[in-house]
Design an enzyme around this catalytic site. Structure first.
Site, mmCIF file in Angstrom:
data_model
loop_
_atom_site.group_PDB
_atom_site.id
_atom_site.type_symbol
_atom_site.label_atom_id
_atom_site.label_comp_id
_atom_site.label_asym_id
_atom_site.label_seq_id
_atom_site.Cartn_x
_atom_site.Cartn_y
_atom_site.Cartn_z
ATOM 1 N N HIS A 295 -13.480 15.530 23.031
ATOM 2 C CA HIS A 295 -14.876 15.105 23.165
ATOM 3 C C HIS A 295 -15.806 16.183 22.593
ATOM 4 C CE1 HIS A 295 -18.192 12.958 25.325
ATOM 5 N NE2 HIS A 295 -18.747 14.155 25.253
ATOM 6 N N GLU A 296 -15.618 17.404 23.052
ATOM 7 C CA GLU A 296 -16.513 18.483 22.604
ATOM 8 C C GLU A 296 -16.301 18.794 21.121
ATOM 9 O OE1 GLU A 296 -18.907 19.075 24.466
ATOM 10 O OE2 GLU A 296 -18.074 18.198 26.296
HETATM 11 ZN ZN ZN Z 1 -20.845 14.429 25.155
#
Ligand code: ZN
Length: 530
Positions: A295-296
């Protein structure tokens, strides 16, 4: 701090402002020498702001990662002072005057004109609200944060109610200063997602509500629960680190211009295209690190993909929270939670964790996509996630317009969870007290998460027209064509276009629920054989 925000902070401090220390070497193309002076002066001015924000950004990153607890008090003071200096430099009459002059000289449609538009927007957002109200909000937010932490711990909404009423009142005043045409919510949402309105959100939720509620109901009633116990256990932190660093690098996160550290709430932050950092966390659920990192990394690749000639100017970086979230969710959910991804990566994970050797990519794929209505948004699966957001949006709107009293929030919350998710929170700690956002006065922020979910599918759908064999590529660990497409269409555009313009240019239509519903329904009906 919002655990899901792409930086460790919620707007407005999070959006990078300009910086060019040697303007003659960093000119944007396409402008004649004779017209450069005001523009160069503006860039130099904005460079000061950028440097101050970069310094406080690094301090905040350090605070979340390595700072000993004893540093907290001084760090808060240091960051406060740097933020104030950045703000004062940005809103000074001189900046405004330089913007005026530079605008008069800029060619319409040029990068310079785009930069001036973006800098003007940043300045307006910082100046429309009087300093006294900003201070009052910041004072209230620090009290509210402590009260919220205590109220959540004791699951006692009454202990937070008065302060929350005051916070909504302040935010209402903010909205009036910011201005809006149709709905008070529009003013607040626009801070995070330029041009988006309550009507857009209402349409979005109207479109997805019935199909998603029905899909969740079908999954629950069908009774075929997915066993995901294989994802829980004791996992060596070093090996999790090794694996997550390997996958984020493989999908395209440039580790020479980034790094991964550990933080209690994963986030992405950065201060130039050459230094965009991510964090992750290691828990007994192995998906926490894997999908947190992906995600990051999605946020980070977006930031790393800005053109180097725009670096440290207001044109660099992501255009809005919704578009940013579309990039993190695309890599986390569409790529990372695909069966093809695990056909490629599971053997590497098994080499590090032999206890997983008995499981096939298909079993692993099913486990990481388990759907289960739950109370906590940040732990929600892909299918139920937007229902959590819809509850928050509806409540925020009603409280802002006066249709609902703050005192009635817990009951309204619980009733909506019963209706949409089929579960009723047993206490407010797992209900309306769970999120940090309201204590910070970040009202109007939540819908950007849902926009990100919709946009991730819409963008992916468009990508597949150009690259029809995504499954085959992912299964072979070949991510460059996908990364390259996203870089060309989205990352390299920085903040040049508004979010709505960008989505129209990339996908040929405004944000819509169509591709999201189609993609999600197909995936989960197949997974659950319904
Ligand atoms: Zn996010």
């Amino acid at each position: 701090m919002s655990p899901n925000s792409w930086r460790g902070e919620v707007f407005p401090g999070g959006i990078r402002l300009a910086a060019v220390h040697q303007p003659t070497r960093h000119r944007l193309p396409g402008t004649m020498r004779a017209t450069m002076s005001s523009y160069d002066a503006l860039l130099t001015r904005l460079a000061d702001v950028d440097a101050l924000l970069a310094a406080s950004g690094i301090m905040e990153w350090d605070q979340q990662t390595y700072m000993p607890p004893g540093g907290a008090e001084a760090r808060a003071a240091h960051v406060g002072i740097l933020s104030r200096l950045a703000h004062e430099t940005m809103v000074a009459d001189e900046t405004r005057a330089l913007l005026e002059k530079a605008r008069a000289e800029a060619e319409p449609g040029s990068d310079q004109a785009a930069l001036i538009r973006v800098a003007q927007r940043d300045l307006d957002l910082r100046t429309k609200i009087p300093a006294s109200l900003v201070e009052e909000k910041s004072r209230l937010a620090s009290i509210a944060h402590e009260e919220w932490v205590r109220a959540r711990k004791e699951s006692n909404f009454k202990g937070f109610q008065g302060t929350l009423e005051r916070m909504f009142e302040i935010v209402r005043q903010e909205a009036e200063y910011l201005g809006y045409k149709d709905h008070i919510y529009d003013a607040l949402l626009d801070q995070y997602e330029e041009g988006a309105t309550a009507a857009d959100c209402r349409r979005m939720f109207e479109d997805i509500k019935a199909p998603i509620v029905a899909l969740v109901k079908d999954i629950v009633e069908n009774g075929k629960t997915i066993d995901d116990h294989l994802l829980y256990g004791e996992w060596s932190v070093d090996r999790q680190r090794e694996f997550t660093e390997r996958i984020v690098a493989k999908v395209g996160y440039d580790m020479k211009r980034g790094r991964q550290d550990t933080a209690p709430h994963p986030f992405c932050t950065g201060w130039s295209v050459g230094d965009i950092r991510i964090t992750t966390r290691y828990k007994d659920y192995i998906g926490s690190a894997i999908f947190g990192s992906l995600h990051e990394a999605g946020h980070a690749m977006y930031e790393q993909g800005s053109p180097s000639e725009w670096d440290r100017t207001p044109l660099a970086g992501g255009v809005s929270l919704g578009v940013h979230e579309s990039q993190s969710r695309l890599w986390e959910n569409i790529v990372g939670r695909s069966e093809a991804f695990w056909r490629y990566f599971l053997h590497e994970l098994e080499a590090l964790f032999p206890q997983l050797a008995a499981f096939s990519p298909h079993t692993f794929y099913r486990a990481v996509n388990k759907v289960e209505p739950s109370f906590i948004r940040v732990e929600a699966d892909e299918v139920t996630y937007n229902l959590h957001i819809m509850v928050r949006f509806e409540i925020e709107c009603d409280v802002l317009t006066g249709a609902m009293k703050v005192a009635d929030m817990p009951d309204a919350w619980n009733e909506k969870y019963r209706q949409y998710l089929g579960i009723t929170p047993r206490k407010d700690a797992e209900g309306c007290l769970q999120d940090v956002h309201w204590s910070m006065g970040s009202i109007g922020y939540f819908p950007t998460y849902s926009m990100g979910n919709l946009l991730s599918y819409q963008i992916w759908h468009t990508l597949q027209r150009d690259i029809p064999n995504t499954d085959e590529l992912i299964g072979k660990g070949e991510f460059a064509p996908i990364h390259g497409w996203l870089k060309e269409k989205i990352y390299s555009q920085g903040r040049k276009y508004t979010p709505k313009e960008l989505i129209q240019r990339v996908t040929g239509k405004p944000m819509s629920a169509e591709d999201y519903l189609e993609g999600l329904t197909a995936k989960y009906r197949h997974l659950y054989a319904i």
